[in-house]
Design a protein around this motif. Structure first.
Motif, PDB file in Angstrom:
ATOM      1  N   TRP A   1       0.851  -1.188   0.000  1.00 33.06           N
ATOM      2  CA  TRP A   1       0.000   0.000   0.000  1.00 33.06           C
ATOM      3  C   TRP A   1       0.885   1.236   0.000  1.00 33.06           C
ATOM      4  O   TRP A   1       1.897   1.287   0.706  1.00 33.06           O
ATOM      5  CB  TRP A   1      -0.910   0.022   1.220  1.00 33.06           C
ATOM      6  CG  TRP A   1      -2.097  -0.901   1.127  1.00 33.06           C
ATOM      7  CD1 TRP A   1      -2.091  -2.255   1.312  1.00 33.06           C
ATOM      8  CD2 TRP A   1      -3.444  -0.537   0.821  1.00 33.06           C
ATOM      9  NE1 TRP A   1      -3.354  -2.757   1.137  1.00 33.06           N
ATOM     10  CE2 TRP A   1      -4.206  -1.725   0.849  1.00 33.06           C
ATOM     11  CE3 TRP A   1      -4.079   0.668   0.541  1.00 33.06           C
ATOM     12  CZ2 TRP A   1      -5.575  -1.735   0.593  1.00 33.06           C
ATOM     13  CZ3 TRP A   1      -5.437   0.665   0.290  1.00 33.06           C
ATOM     14  CH2 TRP A   1      -6.182  -0.520   0.309  1.00 33.06           C
TER      15      TRP A   1
ATOM     16  N   GLY B   1      -7.138   4.153  -4.706  1.00 33.49           N
ATOM     17  CA  GLY B   1      -6.701   3.759  -6.038  1.00 33.49           C
ATOM     18  C   GLY B   1      -6.176   2.337  -5.999  1.00 33.49           C
ATOM     19  O   GLY B   1      -5.291   2.023  -5.196  1.00 33.49           O
TER      20      GLY B   1
ATOM     21  N   HIS C   1      -4.112  -0.050  -8.096  1.00 29.78           N
ATOM     22  CA  HIS C   1      -3.247  -0.085  -9.283  1.00 29.78           C
ATOM     23  C   HIS C   1      -3.052  -1.533  -9.713  1.00 29.78           C
ATOM     24  O   HIS C   1      -2.278  -2.275  -9.120  1.00 29.78           O
ATOM     25  CB  HIS C   1      -1.896   0.567  -8.976  1.00 29.78           C
ATOM     26  CG  HIS C   1      -1.023   0.703 -10.193  1.00 29.78           C
ATOM     27  ND1 HIS C   1      -0.219  -0.321 -10.652  1.00 29.78           N
ATOM     28  CD2 HIS C   1      -0.843   1.735 -11.067  1.00 29.78           C
ATOM     29  CE1 HIS C   1       0.429   0.075 -11.733  1.00 29.78           C
ATOM     30  NE2 HIS C   1       0.064   1.314 -12.006  1.00 29.78           N
TER      31      HIS C   1
ATOM     32  N   VAL D   1       3.124   7.620  -8.839  1.00 32.97           N
ATOM     33  CA  VAL D   1       2.177   8.143  -7.855  1.00 32.97           C
ATOM     34  C   VAL D   1       2.645   9.508  -7.358  1.00 32.97           C
ATOM     35  O   VAL D   1       1.857  10.455  -7.235  1.00 32.97           O
ATOM     36  CB  VAL D   1       2.009   7.158  -6.682  1.00 32.97           C
ATOM     37  CG1 VAL D   1       1.316   7.832  -5.489  1.00 32.97           C
ATOM     38  CG2 VAL D   1       1.206   5.945  -7.124  1.00 32.97           C
TER      39      VAL D   1
ATOM     40  N   VAL E   1      -3.160   4.060  -2.222  1.00 28.54           N
ATOM     41  CA  VAL E   1      -3.059   3.286  -3.455  1.00 28.54           C
ATOM     42  C   VAL E   1      -2.651   1.861  -3.104  1.00 28.54           C
ATOM     43  O   VAL E   1      -1.599   1.637  -2.493  1.00 28.54           O
ATOM     44  CB  VAL E   1      -2.041   3.892  -4.433  1.00 28.54           C
ATOM     45  CG1 VAL E   1      -1.851   2.980  -5.653  1.00 28.54           C
ATOM     46  CG2 VAL E   1      -2.476   5.288  -4.872  1.00 28.54           C
TER      47      VAL E   1
END
Length: 408
Positions: free
Chosen positions: A270, A321, A323, A340, A349
Motif C-alpha cells: 500500500w 486507487g 493499481h 504516484v 493506493v
C-alpha cells in the motif's frame, strides 16, 4: 471473437494512443513492399508476445519487458541517426554503425529481412494501444485465466487488424512519394525528415512525455465505435454486453442490489496509507478506482478523481486507487511509486500485482469506479471515461445520506 479482435485492431488506427509509434513506421515509406510487410509482421508478433507475457508475474519476465523497451529505444535512435546523416553514423561505434546500416536498406544494395523485422520488433515493444472494450476483454480474460494459446491468438488477430490499417496508410504514403519523385527531389528530404521524426518520438517515449501529450486527448469516440461493433455482431452480444458496455462510459446507475463492498485483501503493498479493509472503512463513503499508470484512459479520469478526493475528504469521502498492472513494466513497484509521486496522488493506493482485488470485485476494465455507501453497500459503478458530473452528483448524494442519521 477472432473476427471481433481483428476488427478492433483495425479501429486502433483511429485512437490517439497509436501516435507515438507512427513515425517509426512511416520512416520506412521508401522501402520495398516486402520490407514493410516484415516490419509490420515483427510489430504484430512482438506485441502479441509481450501482451501475453504481461499476465505472468515472474520477475524475469518483468525485467525482460522493461529492458526490452530500453533496447528498443536504442535501436530506434540508431535507426534515426542512420536516416539523418551518414556522417553521424560514422561517429558511432562500429557495431552500432553496422546495425544502423542493417536497419536502413537504403545504405545497402542488398538487405535481407532482418533489419525490417528488428524495426518491427522494436516498434512492438514500444506500442501500447488504448485498452478499449475489445482489447480490454482480451487482456482481462488473460489476467484471470493466465497466458494461453487462445489469448495469444486473439492478440495476434488484434495486431493483424492494426497492421492492416497502418499498412494501408504506409502504402498510400509510399505511392504518394513515388508520384512526387519525377518532379521533386524528395528522397533526401524525406529520409532526413523521417529520421528527425523517429528521433523525436524516441525522445518523447523515453522521457514519458508521450503520456503528458496524450493526456489531453480522448478515446471515447473510438470506444463508442467499438461498442457499436460489438452490439451488431451476432453470437457475441450475450457474452460481452455485461462486460463491455460500461467501458463506453455508460453508467450502470444506482442499484441497491449490487451487494456489499468486496474485500481489499491481497495487495502486495500500500502507498500513502497502511493497509485498509472494509472494517476500517465502515461509516465512510468510499470511491474505489481501478487504474494503471500507463493507461491513457486512466490518465484522462485521474484529474477528476484527485479533485474529488481533495474536495470531499473533509465530508467523509475516502478514495482508494487500486493499481492493477496492464503491462509488465507496470508491475515494478518502484515505477508505480515514482508515478504516484509524479502524478500528485496523495490518497491510498493498493498495488494489486496479483489481481487479487481485481478478482474480488469481478472487475474487467481500466478505469473502473465503484462507489460504496456508509453502510458498506456498492451503490454505483462506472467504467471508462466520461459522465463526471453524474459521478460527482452520486458522491454528494451518498455523503448526504451518510450524514442523515447523525442529523436525525
Amino acid at each position: 471473437m477472432f473476427l471481433i479482435a481483428f476488427l478492433g485492431g483495425i479501429l486502433t488506427v483511429l485512437s490517439p494512443c497509436i501516435l507515438p509509434v507512427v513515425p517509426f513506421l512511416f520512416a520506412g515509406v521508401e522501402r520495398t513492399r516486402s520490407s514493410i510487410f516484415f516490419t509490420l509482421g515483427g510489430m504484430v508478433l512482438t506485441f502479441a508476445l509481450i501482451a501475453s507475457l504481461a499476465v505472468v508475474s515472474s520477475e524475469w519476465v518483468i525485467q525482460a519487458n522493461n529492458t526490452g523497451r530500453h533496447v528498443a529505444l536504442i535501436v530506434m535512435v540508431v535507426f534515426a541517426l542512420s536516416l539523418i546523416s551518414a556522417r553521424i553514423g560514422d561517429w558511432l561505434a562500429r557495431p552500432f554503425v553496422m546495425l544502423g546500416n542493417r536497419l536502413d536498406p537504403a545504405t545497402r544494395k542488398k538487405s535481407g529481412p532482418l533489419g525490417s523485422v528488428m524495426i518491427g520488433v522494436a516498434t512492438g515493444l514500444l506500442w501500447a494501444p488504448c485498452a478499449g472494450p475489445i482489447l480490454g476483454v482480451i487482456l482481462s480474460g488473460a489476467m484471470l485465466q493466465g497466458a494461453n494459446a487462445q489469448t495469444s491468438l486473439l492478440l495476434v488477430a488484434y495486431g493483424l487488424g492494426s497492421a492492416l490499417s497502418l499498412g494501408t496508410l504506409i502504402f498510400a504514403g509510399r505511392s504518394l512519394v513515388n508520384r512526387l519523385k519525377p518532379s521533386i527531389p524528395v528522397t533526401a528530404w524525406l529520409r532526413r525528415g523521417a529520421g528527425v521524426a523517429v528521433l523525436a518520438a524516441a525522445a518523447v517515449i523515453s522521457t514519458g512525455a508521450d503520456n503528458a501529450l496524450l493526456a489531453g486527448t480522448s478515446s471515447e469516440s473510438v470506444t463508442r465505435v467499438e461498442q457499436g461493433l460489438l452490439e451488431n455482431v451476432p453470437k457475441v452480444v450475450d457474452y460481452l454486453v455485461s462486460k463491455v458496455k460500461a467501458d463506453t462510459a455508460i453508467d450502470t446507475g444506482i442499484d441497491t442490489d449490487k451487494g456489499s463492498m468486496p474485500s481489499l485483501d491481497g495487495a502486495v503493498e500500500w502507498l500513502n496509507s497502511p493497509a485498509l479493509n472494509t472494517q476500517a472503512l465502515k461509516g465512510k463513503v468510499v470511491l474505489v478506482d481501478f487504474w494503471t499508470y500507463d493507461c491513457i484512459n486512466c490518465q484522462h479520469t485521474l484529474p477528476y478523481v484527485k479533485d474529488w478526493a481533495k474536495k470531499y475528504q473533509q465530508d467523509g469521502l475516502v478514495v482508494i486507487g487500486v493499481h492493477t498492472p496492464e503491462y509488465g513494466f507496470e508491475r515494478i513497484i518502484d515505477n508505480v511509486r515514482d508515478q504516484v509521486e509524479k502524478l500528485g496522488i496523495t490518497y491510498p493506493v493498493a498495488i494489486d500485482n496479483n489481481y487479487a482485488i481485481w478478482r474480488n470485485f469481478d472487475n474487467q476494465y481500466w478505469p473502473a469506479h465503484y462507489l460504496i455507501d456508509a453502510k458498506g453497500q456498492v451503490r454505483y459503478t462506472h467504467f471508462g471515461e466520461g459522465s463526471y458530473d453524474t459521478q460527482e452528483q452520486m458522491i454528494r448524494q451518498l455523503l448526504q445520506e451518510a450524514k442523515a442519521p447523525a442529523a436525525s
